[in-house]
Every structure is written in structure tokens, then in C-alpha cells.
Design an enzyme around this catalytic site. Structure first.
Site, PDB file in Angstrom:
ATOM      1  CE1 TYR A 124      -2.976  -3.114   0.604  1.00 18.90           C
ATOM      2  CE2 TYR A 124      -4.477  -1.319   1.097  1.00 18.90           C
ATOM      3  CZ  TYR A 124      -4.256  -2.644   0.787  1.00 18.90           C
ATOM      4  OH  TYR A 124      -5.321  -3.498   0.643  1.00 18.90           O
ATOM      5  CE  LYS A 150       2.175 -18.002   1.685  1.00 18.94           C
ATOM      6  NZ  LYS A 150       1.325 -19.173   1.932  1.00 18.94           N
ATOM      7  CG  ASP A 159      -1.517 -19.783   3.524  1.00 22.15           C
ATOM      8  OD1 ASP A 159      -0.914 -19.463   4.564  1.00 22.15           O
ATOM      9  OD2 ASP A 159      -0.999 -20.486   2.649  1.00 22.15           O
ATOM     10  CG  ASP A 218      -7.598  -3.616   3.104  1.00 26.61           C
ATOM     11  OD1 ASP A 218      -8.647  -3.427   3.739  1.00 26.61           O
ATOM     12  OD2 ASP A 218      -7.406  -3.152   1.965  1.00 26.61           O
TER      13      ASP A 218
END
Ligand code: NAD
Length: 362
Positions: A124, A191, A225, A249
Site C-alpha cells: 500500500y 507469509k 493462509d 486489510d
């Protein structure tokens, strides 16, 4: 002494829900001197700018703002006015509680989670290179040389900066938030197995900070995930989640889904000594001026603001009043009725009136 608060009505449904939230805050008895400023479409029409300096200066001066959602017209210079405000004021922590309220339709009960999302960097940051441009081709060549990996020539590139500074800062914020709000556990979501130098850095910085809180707040970590699956299957195992910007987000909408939707999901953007409170949802343009949408997310954002201003009783009372009105299920907007076409659904203003009436009876 009265608190000075900047009020930004925003676009679309913004003015209606901001008016509802303002009336509810005033009904708590807390003295607020509001300073209303414009940003978004009204500001563009009046000043030629979507985000006038006067709006940012007002927040800098008052240190606290209650803000309605703002549309980002395509091709007007900003990717998002909302992101621009967070970046200009270094509101690095986005706090989004997801709490179940009895009476709201949902597949889950007793959810009580808090998302702490890093707000200042990651994908972002707005560092993007468009497919086909000369500079993009130069960048691709440079990356190929440095990484010895292939990138297709017709690629667009988005850059994901994650710094040790911002990672430590946000994880520290999450632990401090947990301590202050009697939370038991902070989970770092990442991740890092794939992105070792960005998410890996976030995780390592986070682990370092977590050590300072050993014995006070529990700590664990999860791959994003897997976290999505865990949240759908066993949301009650989690408490405060701290995440880089993009995952934050996405997971805040997932958590809004767990509690019954965007109409009741509040939020806060917090920096070192500045804070802007706003709902998770956007400006829902199709409902503009229709006195239709649910004011709860905005009112609960005002509850977070009262808590931040250390008006703990007013915050607790206003939340209690919201909870009671939702539980009764009578004076509620269409989205909180068993069917969205329920003819007995009330409007934004009437739901706020009902909350104010409840407040008076507490
Ligand atoms: P949105 O959140 O505005 O609306 C999506 C749908 O959610 C609506 O059509 C409505 O069905 C429902 N909804 C939203 N708020 C509701 C409420 N209070 N009560 C009942 N139902 C509600 O998302 P969008 O349509 O993707 O975005 C519209 C505009 O808002 C875009 O310009 C976007 O950039 C902007 N936006 C602003 C913010 C912000 O100001 N922080 C956040 C998200 C989107």
C-alpha cells in the site's frame, strides 16, 4: 474541559452517519468542541482539492478526528484520499475490533477479535510501475540483473517495502493495546515462508518485541493462509491479530463477515499522538441521502474515540446503548432485520434516536 475534535463528514452516506454519531456522542454528556472541515467531493468542488491542507492541519491541531468515508474519484491524483490521510499524518496503526452483538445475523457468536493492521508500508506504499513504461522496463532489467530471475517484459510492478522500524513499531503497538485493553494473546500473521525478506523481517522484528512482553501477554504466530482457515473454523482461539498492511486489510473484512457485516464494523487509525476514527465500510454511494444505512459502525467508531479520549464511562454507556437497540431488533436498519426488505426497518436517523433514548435510560 471540552475536547476539541475535527469532524470530517465525507462523501456518500458519510454526512448522515457522521451526524448520527455526533448526536450520540453529545448525548453521552461528554463536552466536545467540533471543528468541521471538508475533504473528498465537497472539498474538490469548493477548493479544487480532494484533501485540502486545512483538513490535515485541523487534525494535526486537534489531534483527534471523527471521519466519514471518502470516495476516491478515479484519476484525481490520489489512489485513495483515505490512504493519503493515514500516510500524511503517519497514522501507522489501524485498529479494527470485530465483536459479536446479540441480535445481529451471523453464523458465529461471541466473536471478540481485534485486528491491528500496519498502515504505512507494504504493497500500500503506492510505489507502482505501470506495464510498458520506459522506467518499468529499466527497473525490470535491473531486477533481472540483480536477482538472476526472469520477469516478463510486459509486467507491471508493485513494490512491497517492509521495514524493521515499522514492523517493531506496529507489533509493540499491538502488545501495548493488548495490555491496556485486558487482552490475553497477540498473534503475528505473516507469509514469511515465501517472502523471507519482507514478511520474514516483520516476523523476526515481531518475535523480538514479543520477548519484552513474555509473562504478560501470550504470543503466537500464524501463516496468513492458515489464519484465514483458522478464523473461519475456530475464531474463538484468537484475540489480537497483528498484520502487515495488505493482509490486515483483507482479514479485517473477513472478521467483519464473522460478526455480521460492514454495517457494524468500527475502526481507528492511530499514530503516536494523533488518531482518526472511521468505520471500516466505504461511502456506499447508492444509498446517499436516503436515510437508509446502518449508523452503528460509525457510532462504534465514536465509542473507540471516547475510549481514546479517556472518557471510559461515556464509551461504555454508548456501546451498551447500541447493544441494547440491536438486541431488541425493533429500531434497526434494513441490514439488521431478518429480511433486507422488512417494511419495519427504520432509517439511519431513527436508529440513532433509539440509541440516544436508550442512553438516557441507562
Ligand atoms: P462500501 O463499503 O461503500 O459499500 C459496499 C456495500 O456495503 C454497500 O453497497 C452496502 O450494501 C453495504 N454497506 C456499507 N456500509 C453500510 C452501512 N453503514 N449500512 C448498511 N450497509 C452498508 O464499499 P464500496 O462500494 O466498495 O466503496 C464505495 C466508495 O467508498 C469507493 O469510492 C471507495 O473508495 C470508498 N471507500 C472509502 C473508505 C473510507 O473512507 N475509509 C473505505 C472503503 C471504501
Amino acid at each position: 474541559m471540552a475536547h476539541r475534535v475535527t469532524l470530517i463528514p465525507g462523501d456518500g452516506i458519510g454526512p448522515e452517519i457522521i451526524s448520527a454519531a455526533r448526536r450520540c456522542v453529545e448525548a453521552t454528556g461528554v463536552k466536545i468542541e467540533w471543528e468541521e472541515v471538508i475533504a473528498g467531493s465537497d472539498a474538490l468542488a469548493a477548493t479544487g482539492e480532494l484533501l485540502p491542507k486545512a483538513a490535515l492541519d485541523s487534525v494535526r491541531k486537534n489531534k483527534v478526528a471523527l471521519k466519514g468515508p471518502i470516495i476516491t474519484p478515479i484519476g484525481e491524483g490520489f489512489r485513495s484520499v483515505n490512504v493519503a490521510i493515514r500516510q500524511a499524518l503517519d497514522l501507522y496503526a489501524c485498529v479494527r475490533p470485530a465483536k459479536s452483538y446479540p441480535g445481529v445475523k451471523s453464523n458465529y457468536q461471541d466473536i471478540d477479535l481485534v485486528i491491528v493492521r500496519e498502515n504505512s508500508e507494504d504493497l500500500y506504499a503506492g510505489i507502482e510501475f505501470e506495464e510498458g513504461l520506459k522506467q518499468t522496463k529499466t527497473l525490470i532489467e535491473e531486477i533481472k540483473n540483480l536477482s538472476k530471475k526472469n520477469i516478463r517484459e510486459d509486467s507491471g510492478i508493485s513494490i512491497k517495502p517492509i521495514s524493521k522500524f515499522a514492523s517493531k513499531r506496529i507489533v509493540k503497538f499491538a502488545f501495548e493495546y493488548a495490555l491496556k485493553h485486558n487482552r490475553k494473546k497477540v498473534t503475528i500473521v505473516h507469509k514469511a515462508n515465501i517472502m523471507k525478506f519482507t514478511d520474514g523481517l516483520f516476523l523476526r522484528a515481531g518475535r523480538e518485541v514479543a520477548q519484552e512482553y513474555a509473562g504478560k501477554i501470550n504470543f503466537d504466530e500464524a501463516i496468513v493462509d492458515n489464519m484465514c482457515m483458522q478464523l473461519v473454523q475456530k475464531p474463538h482461539n484468537y484475540d489480537v491479530l497483528v498484520l502487515p498492511n495488505l493482509y490486515g486489510d483483507i482479514l479485517s473484512d473477513l472478521c467483519a463477515g464473522l460478526i455480521g457485516g460492514l454495517g457494524i464494523a468500527p475502526g481507528a487509525n492511530i499514530g503516536d499522538n494523533l488518531a482518526v476514527f472511521e468505520a471500516v465500510h466505504g461511502s456506499a454511494p447508492k444509498y446517499k441521502g436516503k436515510n437508509k444505512v446502518n449508523p452503528t459502525a460509525m457510532i462504534l467508531s465514536a465509542v473507540l474515540m471516547l475510549d481514546y479520549l479517556n472518557e471510559k464511562k461515556a464509551a461504555a454507556d454508548l456501546e451498551e446503548a447500541v447493544k441494547a437497540v440491536i438486541a431488541e431488533g425493533i429500531n434497526v436498519t434494513y441490514d439488521l432485520k431478518p429480511s433486507p426488505n422488512d417494511p419495519l426497518a427504520v432509517g439511519t436517523k431513527e436508529m440513532a434516536d433509539a440509541i440516544i433514548n436508550k442512553l438516557k435510560k441507562l
